[in-house]
Design a protein around this motif. Sequence first.
Motif, mmCIF file in Angstrom:
data_model
loop_
_atom_site.group_PDB
_atom_site.id
_atom_site.type_symbol
_atom_site.label_atom_id
_atom_site.label_comp_id
_atom_site.label_asym_id
_atom_site.label_seq_id
_atom_site.Cartn_x
_atom_site.Cartn_y
_atom_site.Cartn_z
ATOM 1 N N LEU A 79 0.821 -1.219 0.138
ATOM 2 C CA LEU A 79 0.010 0.086 0.072
ATOM 3 C C LEU A 79 0.748 1.328 -0.145
ATOM 4 O O LEU A 79 0.646 2.264 -0.753
ATOM 5 N N TRP A 80 1.903 1.094 0.783
ATOM 6 C CA TRP A 80 2.895 2.459 0.631
ATOM 7 C C TRP A 80 3.359 2.752 -0.619
ATOM 8 O O TRP A 80 3.602 3.784 -0.838
ATOM 9 N N LEU A 81 3.824 1.539 -1.340
ATOM 10 C CA LEU A 81 4.307 1.827 -2.727
ATOM 11 C C LEU A 81 3.108 2.694 -3.498
ATOM 12 O O LEU A 81 3.663 3.610 -4.350
ATOM 13 N N ILE A 82 1.924 2.053 -3.500
ATOM 14 C CA ILE A 82 0.828 2.614 -4.373
ATOM 15 C C ILE A 82 0.714 4.176 -4.092
ATOM 16 O O ILE A 82 0.966 5.263 -4.953
ATOM 17 N N ALA A 133 -2.277 11.070 -4.067
ATOM 18 C CA ALA A 133 -2.196 9.829 -3.244
ATOM 19 C C ALA A 133 -3.203 9.891 -2.303
ATOM 20 O O ALA A 133 -3.596 8.482 -2.053
ATOM 21 N N LEU A 134 -4.103 10.665 -2.023
ATOM 22 C CA LEU A 134 -5.202 10.510 -1.042
ATOM 23 C C LEU A 134 -6.412 9.788 -1.878
ATOM 24 O O LEU A 134 -7.028 9.046 -1.485
ATOM 25 N N ALA A 135 -6.286 10.078 -3.225
ATOM 26 C CA ALA A 135 -7.281 9.451 -4.158
ATOM 27 C C ALA A 135 -6.844 7.818 -4.158
ATOM 28 O O ALA A 135 -7.592 6.844 -4.413
ATOM 29 N N MET A 136 -5.380 7.544 -4.141
ATOM 30 C CA MET A 136 -4.918 6.143 -4.117
ATOM 31 C C MET A 136 -5.617 5.350 -2.750
ATOM 32 O O MET A 136 -6.030 4.211 -2.735
ATOM 33 N N ILE A 137 -5.650 6.317 -1.752
ATOM 34 C CA ILE A 137 -6.041 5.698 -0.476
ATOM 35 C C ILE A 137 -7.558 5.434 -0.478
ATOM 36 O O ILE A 137 -8.034 4.277 0.124
ATOM 37 N N ARG A 138 -8.278 6.405 -1.257
ATOM 38 C CA ARG A 138 -9.577 6.057 -1.290
ATOM 39 C C ARG A 138 -9.887 4.695 -2.196
ATOM 40 O O ARG A 138 -10.836 4.070 -1.962
#
Length: 230
Positions: A79-82, A133-138
């Motif tokens: 996840l951290w890589l994404i 990055a926030l969108a990736m978390i979403r």
Amino acid sequence: MDNIKETVLEVIYSILPITIVITVLQFTIIGLPIETFIQFLIGVLMVGVGLILFLLGVNVGLLPVGEMIGSALSKTNKLWLIIFFGFLLGIVVTVAEPDVRVLSTQVDQVSGGAIPKSILILAVALGVGTFVALAMIRIIFNFSIVYILAIGYGIIFLLAAFTPASYVPISFDSGGVTTGPLTVPFILALGLGVATVLRGKSASSDSFGLVALASIGPILSVLILGVIYG
């Protein structure tokens, strides 16, 4: 070959209306010097050729690569890589965005150097990177985009109350220029690649909304810049 034909027709349909309108105005109302009008026609031709090459480049290179990067990152299951590469790619694609450079040049000229080009570009790029990055978390945790948009714009309007008035329109323009021809296709393709691998084809619609989120970042970062410089 069909792709080239479609792209050429798309560009012609895009630039033909404005060319016709200005030509009509030239011979009815405006009456620009003939040298200026010829320069306009040459400019239209150059813009047309440039757009054709650009759109072909986007379709051939940027879209497939963006989707492949998103897919490859998702397959690592890290996840951290994404999130990190979403942040990094958001920054670098914004720095390369022509619209951002046009805005930064205009702001630098109007402000007399009070807001340097490099600082504005960096602020906009960091804002886009943070919200990509926030969108990736979403996408990863599958929560509603409505919450992020509501909180984001709530903070924007709160910050606007404490920011010098001259920075507010610049901040919203900064959000607009991130929806340019380079940033949008790449970010959408990146999100599509991530969403498709994580939750299958049915979740590919999660790639939409990334541009809306990415537009919040520059507005916030420029407003913060206004608080600092103001």
